[in-house]
Write a protein that holds these residues in place. Sequence first.
Motif, PDB file in Angstrom:
ATOM      1  N   THR A 166      10.429 -59.220 -28.119  1.00 40.10           N
ATOM      2  CA  THR A 166      11.364 -58.088 -28.203  1.00 40.10           C
ATOM      3  C   THR A 166      12.450 -58.415 -29.210  1.00 40.10           C
ATOM      4  OG1 THR A 166      10.956 -57.526 -25.882  1.00 40.10           O
ATOM      5  CG2 THR A 166      12.913 -56.583 -26.921  1.00 40.10           C
ATOM      6  N   GLY A 210       7.773 -48.135 -32.060  1.00 33.91           N
ATOM      7  CA  GLY A 210       8.462 -49.261 -31.436  1.00 33.91           C
ATOM      8  C   GLY A 210       7.563 -50.189 -30.654  1.00 33.91           C
ATOM      9  N   ASP A 220      18.002 -50.085 -44.878  1.00 29.99           N
ATOM     10  CA  ASP A 220      17.189 -49.528 -43.796  1.00 29.99           C
ATOM     11  C   ASP A 220      15.853 -48.996 -44.306  1.00 29.99           C
ATOM     12  OD1 ASP A 220      19.149 -50.166 -41.981  1.00 29.99           O
ATOM     13  OD2 ASP A 220      20.009 -48.141 -41.924  1.00 29.99           O
ATOM     14  N   SER A 228      15.071 -56.294 -32.558  1.00 28.04           N
ATOM     15  CA  SER A 228      15.225 -55.162 -33.469  1.00 28.04           C
ATOM     16  C   SER A 228      14.310 -55.412 -34.661  1.00 28.04           C
ATOM     17  CB  SER A 228      16.671 -55.029 -33.944  1.00 28.04           C
ATOM     18  OG  SER A 228      16.997 -56.046 -34.871  1.00 28.04           O
ATOM     19  N   PHE A 230      10.158 -53.012 -30.412  1.00 32.75           N
ATOM     20  CA  PHE A 230      11.375 -52.737 -31.177  1.00 32.75           C
ATOM     21  C   PHE A 230      12.113 -51.606 -30.455  1.00 32.75           C
ATOM     22  CE2 PHE A 230       8.068 -54.000 -34.309  1.00 32.75           C
ATOM     23  CZ  PHE A 230       8.613 -55.228 -34.667  1.00 32.75           C
ATOM     24  N   PRO A 231      13.026 -51.930 -29.542  1.00 34.48           N
ATOM     25  CA  PRO A 231      13.620 -50.917 -28.662  1.00 34.48           C
ATOM     26  C   PRO A 231      14.334 -49.787 -29.388  1.00 34.48           C
ATOM     27  CG  PRO A 231      14.070 -53.128 -27.836  1.00 34.48           C
ATOM     28  CD  PRO A 231      13.484 -53.301 -29.197  1.00 34.48           C
ATOM     29  N   GLU A 232      14.837 -50.043 -30.591  1.00 36.32           N
ATOM     30  CA  GLU A 232      15.598 -49.003 -31.286  1.00 36.32           C
ATOM     31  C   GLU A 232      14.695 -47.953 -31.928  1.00 36.32           C
ATOM     32  OE1 GLU A 232      14.803 -51.835 -34.726  1.00 36.32           O
ATOM     33  OE2 GLU A 232      14.856 -51.846 -32.536  1.00 36.32           O
ATOM     34  N   LEU A 233      13.401 -48.238 -32.011  1.00 39.14           N
ATOM     35  CA  LEU A 233      12.463 -47.294 -32.615  1.00 39.14           C
ATOM     36  C   LEU A 233      11.813 -46.454 -31.515  1.00 39.14           C
ATOM     37  CD1 LEU A 233      10.686 -49.554 -35.274  1.00 39.14           C
ATOM     38  CD2 LEU A 233      12.767 -48.183 -35.514  1.00 39.14           C
ATOM     39  N   ARG A 234      11.861 -45.160 -31.663  1.00 36.48           N
ATOM     40  CA  ARG A 234      11.324 -44.269 -30.646  1.00 36.48           C
ATOM     41  C   ARG A 234       9.820 -44.103 -30.791  1.00 36.48           C
ATOM     42  NH1 ARG A 234      15.651 -39.213 -30.471  1.00 36.48           N
ATOM     43  NH2 ARG A 234      17.500 -40.444 -29.873  1.00 36.48           N
ATOM     44  N   ARG A 267      15.039 -55.103 -37.773  1.00 35.06           N
ATOM     45  CA  ARG A 267      15.761 -55.862 -38.795  1.00 35.06           C
ATOM     46  C   ARG A 267      15.799 -57.352 -38.460  1.00 35.06           C
ATOM     47  NH1 ARG A 267      19.003 -55.105 -43.005  1.00 35.06           N
ATOM     48  NH2 ARG A 267      18.947 -52.824 -42.758  1.00 35.06           N
TER      49      ARG A 267
END
Length: 231
Positions: free
Chosen positions: A173, A145, A105, A175, A137-141, A177
């Motif tokens: 869109t 993102g 990560d 992640s 990047f939806p997982e990044l706030r 990774r």
Amino acid sequence: MGTTYGQFCPVAKAMELLDERWTMLLVRELVLGSEHFNDLRRGLPRMSPSLLSKRLHQLVRAGVVDKVVDGKDVRYVLTPAGQELRPVVEAVGTWGARWIGELGDVDLDPKLLLWDMHRNVDHAAVPRGRTVVHFRFPELRGPAGRWWLVIMPPEEVDVCDTDPGHDVDVVVTSSLRDLTDVWRGARSWADALRAERVSFDGPATVRRDVPRWFPPSGFALVEHADGLVAL
């Protein structure tokens, strides 16, 4: 230079310069064409400005880099000695791509990913005029993102971490990774799309062509080894 190995071997003497922290990655950025201080910082976002200045000074003093000053414009350009490091950088990168396993990560960085993508755009495949690609990047706030690449003829690409205010041609869109895996060659665009790891939102003709805008290049083309080195 810091470490002195006390050996006459040319490998030891070279490493007295090159194994200082960040030095080879700085050479990588210079090999890839970055010449201005701020561009070098964008390719090395976790390197402090003071350390970057120190390493550049060491490389200039060693005759690996020339500091070219033209009024307020300051560029750092590889000398013939520095250019001879290109195959060294390529060989180390090829070895790493073939033998080093999955990323942790801590190795994932949206700024660095978009910076690398921006300098490998296939301009011949991109439509004429300005093309804007919005990466999510939806997982990044927060701002981390959301990124934009603004591609303009003939070969200009801007990386934006705030909305540039232009109409967006396609939204990508994924992640962080998954997109990093595509970019480094661990997964193809086609595989990522089929597995719904990456999605494109825009006109059908644009969606179809996006992978052509960002073709695999450099170390992404290296064939991976079966037995990987554990770090």
